[in-house]
Design a protein around this motif. Structure first.
Motif, mmCIF file in Angstrom:
data_model
loop_
_atom_site.group_PDB
_atom_site.id
_atom_site.type_symbol
_atom_site.label_atom_id
_atom_site.label_comp_id
_atom_site.label_asym_id
_atom_site.label_seq_id
_atom_site.Cartn_x
_atom_site.Cartn_y
_atom_site.Cartn_z
ATOM 1 N N VAL A 62 1.170 -1.531 0.633
ATOM 2 C CA VAL A 62 -0.062 -0.812 0.320
ATOM 3 C C VAL A 62 0.270 0.498 -0.400
ATOM 4 C CG1 VAL A 62 -0.253 0.426 2.502
ATOM 5 C CG2 VAL A 62 -2.298 -0.134 1.251
ATOM 6 N N GLY A 74 -5.169 1.211 -1.071
ATOM 7 C CA GLY A 74 -5.201 -0.217 -0.767
ATOM 8 C C GLY A 74 -6.125 -0.903 -1.754
ATOM 9 N N LEU A 109 -7.181 3.752 6.315
ATOM 10 C CA LEU A 109 -5.980 3.052 5.888
ATOM 11 C C LEU A 109 -4.872 3.528 6.816
ATOM 12 C CD1 LEU A 109 -4.672 1.179 3.795
ATOM 13 C CD2 LEU A 109 -4.087 3.220 2.507
#
Length: 152
Positions: A62, A74, A109
């Motif tokens: 990512v 991402g 994230l």
């Protein structure tokens, strides 16, 4: 610098210990197939190693980027005009925002192996997401990049 050149680019790669675990999973796959013979043992070794490496590689691939007026985290692409002030979080504050301070509507994230993070409020009134939480190894640099691109 070209306008499309990234102002910040970070890949949240998996730590070395995860790759060691991947190797151990491959060996385990070979040992499970050992009673069946040499070729099945090799197939188990290769298959389990490849599967574990694929999982670790995809989880650790990512990226967080600030490019051309957008924050790309991402699969999410957020225009900088929809973002408020970035707030770098140290390890203790990041832990708090991952747990008891977290809002379930937030875009997060998360990577468990990255202790620090950046929190950025979403200012778009049409977006129900209150903030963006990004695990990052260098929250000050990411905050500086967001501020510099918005100011330009």
């Amino acid at each position: 610098m070209q306008p499309s050149a990234p102002h910040y680019d970070e890949r949240l790669t998996a730590p070395a210990s995860w790759w060691a675990i991947t190797a151990l999973l491959g060996i385990s796959g070979g040992l499970v197939a050992l009673p069946l013979g040499t070729l099945p043992m090799l197939a188990g070794l290769v298959g389990a190693s490849a599967l574990a490496a694929l999982v670790v590689s995809s989880y650790g691939s990512v990226r967080i980027r600030v490019v051309a007026g957008s924050l790309v985290a991402g699969d999410a692409r957020i225009p900088l005009t929809a973002l408020g002030e970035p707030v770098p979080l140290d390890a203790e504050e990041a832990r708090a925002w991952r747990s008891y301070k977290a809002d379930p509507r937030a875009f997060m994230l998360l990577r468990s192996y990255v202790p620090t993070a950046l929190k950025v409020e979403i200012t778009d009134p049409d977006d129900p997401t209150p903030y963006v939480y990004l695990s990052t190894r260098d929250p000050q640099a990411l905050a500086a990049a967001l501020t510099a691109v918005r100011a330009a």
